[in-house]
Design an enzyme around this catalytic site. Structure first.
Site, PDB file in Angstrom:
ATOM      1  N   ASP A 123       0.920  -1.050  -0.041  1.00 34.95           N
ATOM      2  CA  ASP A 123      -0.085  -0.013  -0.054  1.00 34.95           C
ATOM      3  C   ASP A 123       0.803   1.147  -0.039  1.00 34.95           C
ATOM      4  O   ASP A 123       1.956   1.387   0.897  1.00 34.95           O
ATOM      5  CB  ASP A 123      -0.900  -0.155   1.170  1.00 34.95           C
ATOM      6  N   ASP A 238      -3.235   4.754  -2.230  1.00 38.23           N
ATOM      7  CA  ASP A 238      -4.264   5.212  -1.526  1.00 38.23           C
ATOM      8  C   ASP A 238      -4.661   6.550  -2.033  1.00 38.23           C
ATOM      9  O   ASP A 238      -3.922   7.500  -2.299  1.00 38.23           O
ATOM     10  CB  ASP A 238      -3.932   5.290   0.004  1.00 38.23           C
ATOM     11  N   GLU A 291      -6.309   3.834  -5.897  1.00 40.77           N
ATOM     12  CA  GLU A 291      -7.803   4.151  -5.533  1.00 40.77           C
ATOM     13  C   GLU A 291      -8.046   5.360  -5.877  1.00 40.77           C
ATOM     14  O   GLU A 291      -7.699   6.373  -5.392  1.00 40.77           O
ATOM     15  CB  GLU A 291      -7.657   3.828  -3.871  1.00 40.77           C
ATOM     16  N   HIS A 367     -11.244  -3.236   3.149  1.00 46.37           N
ATOM     17  CA  HIS A 367     -11.212  -3.110   4.648  1.00 46.37           C
ATOM     18  C   HIS A 367     -12.040  -1.572   5.090  1.00 46.37           C
ATOM     19  O   HIS A 367     -12.256  -1.295   6.029  1.00 46.37           O
ATOM     20  CB  HIS A 367      -9.921  -2.692   4.878  1.00 46.37           C
ATOM     21  N   ASP A 368     -12.459  -0.966   3.889  1.00 52.88           N
ATOM     22  CA  ASP A 368     -13.421   0.150   4.081  1.00 52.88           C
ATOM     23  C   ASP A 368     -14.794   0.038   3.762  1.00 52.88           C
ATOM     24  O   ASP A 368     -15.405   0.958   4.066  1.00 52.88           O
ATOM     25  CB  ASP A 368     -12.857   1.324   2.987  1.00 52.88           C
TER      26      ASP A 368
HETATM   27  O1  ISL Z   1     -15.415   5.433   0.704  1.00 52.12           O
HETATM   28  C1  ISL Z   1     -15.452   5.158   1.932  1.00 52.12           C
HETATM   29  C2  ISL Z   1     -16.020   4.263   2.832  1.00 52.12           C
HETATM   30  O2  ISL Z   1     -17.207   4.177   2.195  1.00 52.12           O
HETATM   31  C3  ISL Z   1     -13.916   5.758   2.590  1.00 52.12           C
HETATM   32  O3  ISL Z   1     -13.647   5.224   3.631  1.00 52.12           O
HETATM   33  C4  ISL Z   1     -12.974   5.747   1.469  1.00 52.12           C
HETATM   34  O4  ISL Z   1     -12.516   4.505   1.242  1.00 52.12           O
HETATM   35  C5  ISL Z   1     -11.844   6.578   1.862  1.00 52.12           C
HETATM   36  O5  ISL Z   1     -12.266   7.758   2.170  1.00 52.12           O
HETATM   37  C6  ISL Z   1     -10.511   6.468   1.275  1.00 52.12           C
HETATM   38  O6  ISL Z   1      -9.696   5.240   1.763  1.00 52.12           O
HETATM   39  C7  ISL Z   1      -8.356   5.186   2.064  1.00 52.12           C
HETATM   40  O7  ISL Z   1      -7.837   6.374   2.470  1.00 52.12           O
HETATM   41  C8  ISL Z   1      -8.015   6.399   3.788  1.00 52.12           C
HETATM   42  C9  ISL Z   1      -8.044   5.248   4.676  1.00 52.12           C
HETATM   43  O8  ISL Z   1      -8.780   5.487   5.887  1.00 52.12           O
HETATM   44  C10 ISL Z   1      -8.624   4.255   3.966  1.00 52.12           C
HETATM   45  O9  ISL Z   1      -8.720   2.948   4.874  1.00 52.12           O
HETATM   46  C11 ISL Z   1      -7.957   4.026   2.733  1.00 52.12           C
HETATM   47  O10 ISL Z   1      -8.510   2.784   2.184  1.00 52.12           O
HETATM   48  C12 ISL Z   1      -7.212   7.538   4.345  1.00 52.12           C
HETATM   49  O11 ISL Z   1      -5.881   7.227   4.091  1.00 52.12           O
END
Ligand code: ISL
Ligand code: CA
Length: 604
Positions: A123, A238, A291, A367-368
């Site tokens: 990542d 990310d 992403e 994970h989100d």
């Molecule tokens: O879309 C989301 C939830 O439905 C958000 O959590 C989205 O995934 C996030 O805004 C972007 O995610 C990434 O960057 C974030 C981190 O918290 C996430 O875990 C990561 O995947 C900040 O680094």
């Protein structure tokens, strides 16, 4: 498939680009044929009983990954971090977080994976750093620090002159603009040392780097080169579409429909920065997945991100969020109703939209996100059927499938009983804030929606066994987040013993992708797009043609499909009811009768 490296962690050969072209013009690449398995280390396997998953814990499970048959592991951040956002707040890009182990442990993991021909994608979190990163510590010290312009420092505004306000900061002072943090509250924090505000699109412990500063970009590319040198096979980037902020950091304005994501995504220099990165460190033999957060990504920008020609940014693929926004409201306690044709339309759009222009990354969870089967399937009576139907979808669209840990078991959302059981900033902070401000009455008043939306659903520990703590950590230890009580039924040990399980079905699908080019590269053509229950499409490559028929509902459903099968009794490649044995030799003639959540793949 090409050799994926050696036991000592040496990178695979990234030599000349003489990639083969398939009958439909698609270029053969290892990362198109691969199935990626995503590991969230904190919740995967704890080797030392402190309740936190770690790298030696992953090493213990490398044979598990090999048995499942996956080709790539994407590891969520394992870098040194104070964990305000579970590793997405990096304090040192070249060191491993103590809780997760050492660099030697990481090197062992890479070697063990490469030994089994499994590649490793790391990542890359470079839109922001931790506020504890050395660069930010220095930046914060004085207005004329050498590192000052690595981040966004601005003076506050006169609160009487602007329509936005903030609770924190000196009297009468408002933040520099009206942008909101994605974790609630203003995207700016006032810092007393120098009496200025700094920008953080995420938590206040995640200050945004200013990519317009060339030294920032050089440092990022050096860091990437350093990890590539160690032998990794690619990066998941990310929120990479947020790195170019609009000049002047313009406010969104009061009556605009736009939100902060819209304001900062696909900024004016984002493609320039990525092409610079491509020149500096990337190659077509790496798996690079961007992403692209937010709901405003257009196909036009997407095609540029994944374009492989000289004008493209050259990423292998990207994560868009369109299907992730169907059921989610703007706040963690808001939900939207959705219908199957809308979900199909999102996939149809992206399948067609990147055809000939680039490659899709396919995901139903990470994970989100909440758990796939709870969100798009039925985690009650038809858990097995709907989880396997969704697995069929994931592996038979055109693109590279990403399987999130536990998805191969059909793991479900968790029954969080109170706000204190959640761990995620994205859930806790906005809900607490809204309660404090009287916008919602209590957690109980919004519990169902919060439970359905929370990122913590994905973060409960991996369920290895029916034992105490699901085998994730020692029986007497306290896991960092609660184990889902359904681990008695849903766990690796039980599913490996049951040939009808979700796990075995994933394993068969993954193996099939390695055997059939049509499944990977075939053209995608949707059938019955408006049907409210049936999801059907064909995949075609040269003479080969597959038909996928899915009943995405709990009702038995009949459907007529205009397939024109050359063979009236086509063979079943895979199916989720008894492997379709009862259908072998059955004439189809375009008429299908499907049981609840039934999935069938035919070779026409
Ligand atoms: O879309 C989301 C939830 O439905 C958000 O959590 C989205 O995934 C996030 O805004 C972007 O995610 C990434 O960057 C974030 C981190 O918290 C996430 O875990 C990561 O995947 C900040 O680094
Ligand atoms: Ca541990």
């Amino acid at each position: 498939m090409a050799d994926s490296g050696t036991a000592d962690g040496t990178a695979p050969d990234r030599g000349g680009d003489d990639a083969e072209t398939l009958p439909n013009g698609e270029t053969r690449r290892w990362w198109k044929e691969a199935v990626v398995y995503q590991i969230y280390p904190r919740s995967f396997n704890d080797s030392n009983g402190d309740g936190v998953g770690d790298i030696p814990g992953i090493v213990e499970k490398v044979d598990y990954l090999d048995d499942l048959g996956v080709d790539v592991v994407w590891l969520n951040p394992v870098y040194e971090s104070p964990n305000a956002d579970n590793g997405y707040d990096v304090a040192d890009y070249r060191a491993i977080m103590d809780e997760f182990g050492t660099m030697a442990d990481w090197e062992e993991l890479l070697a063990e994976l490469h030994d089994r021909d499994i590649r490793l994608v790391m990542d890359l979190v470079v839109n922001h750093t931790s506020d504890e990163h050395e660069w930010f510590r220095r930046s914060r010290r004085s207005r004329d620090s050498d590192y000052r312009d690595w981040y966004f420092w601005r003076e506050g505004r006169d609160a009487a002159e602007v329509p936005w306000t903030a609770e924190e900061g000196p009297d009468g002072e408002a933040p520099p603009n009206d942008w909101q943090s994605f974790f609630g509250g203003p995207a700016w924090t006032y810092d007393e040392t120098t009496e200025e505000w700094y920008l953080h699109l995420f938590d206040e412990k995640q200050p945004d780097l200013d990519w317009s500063n060339e030294r920032v970009r050089e440092e990022v590319f050096d860091t990437m080169a350093w990890w590539l040198e160690k032998g990794i096979d690619g990066f998941r980037m990310d929120v990479i579409n947020l790195v170019s902020k609009p000049p002047g950091l313009p406010p969104i304005g009061a009556d605009s429909e736009r939100d902060t994501f819209d304001q900062v995504s696909e900024g004016p220099r984002v493609h320039e920065y990525l092409r610079e990165m491509r020149e500096a460190v990337l190659s077509p033999d790496l798996l690079t997945v961007g992403e692209m957060a937010g709901r405003s990504l257009s196909l036009e920008h997407a095609r540029r991100y994944v374009g492989q020609g000289p004008d493209g940014d050259g990423l292998s693929m990207l994560f868009h969020f369109e299907h992730m926004h169907l059921d989610r409201g703007a706040e963690p306690w808001e939900r939207e109703a959705w219908e199957l044709p809308e979900l199909k339309a999102v996939f149809d759009k992206w399948q067609a939209g990147l055809e000939g222009a680039g490659w899709n990354a396919l995901y139903l969870s990470n994970h989100d996100q909440p758990r796939t089967v709870s969100r798009f399937g039925d985690d009650g009576a038809y858990r097995r059927e709907s989880a396997t139907l969704l697995a069929t979808l994931l592996h038979t669209l055109r693109g590279t499938p990403y399987v999130y840990q536990g998805q191969e078991l059909g793991m479900t959302n968790a029954p969080f009983a109170s706000l204190s059981e959640f761990r995620d900033v994205e859930t806790k902070h906005p809900v607490r804030r809204a309660i404090d401000r009287g916008e919602i009455d209590s957690f109980e008043a919004v519990a169902d929606a919060v439970r359905a939306n929370s990122r913590d659903n994905a973060r409960t520990p991996m369920q290895w066994s029916d034992g105490s703590n699901a085998g994730f950590t020692d029986p007497d230890s306290e896991p960092w987040i609660g184990v889902n009580p359904n681990h008695g039924e849903i766990n690796v040990a039980a599913e490996r013993d049951d040939p009808e399980s979700v796990w075995h079905y994933y394993r068969r699908l993954i193996a099939l992708r390695g055997e059939h080019d049509v499944m990977v590269y075939g053209d995608y053509d949707p059938l019955v797009p408006d049907h409210e229950r049936i999801w059907a499409y064909t995949r075609t490559l040269g003479e080969e043609r597959w038909l996928v028929v899915l009943n995405a509902s709990g009702e038995p459903t009949d459907v007529e499909l205009p397939v024109g099968a050359a063979d009236a009794t086509p063979s079943v490649v895979i199916a989720n009811y008894g492997d379709g044995e009862d259908r072998v030799g059955e004439a189809v003639d375009g008429a299908f009768e499907l049981r609840p959540w039934e999935a069938r793949v035919y070779e026409l």
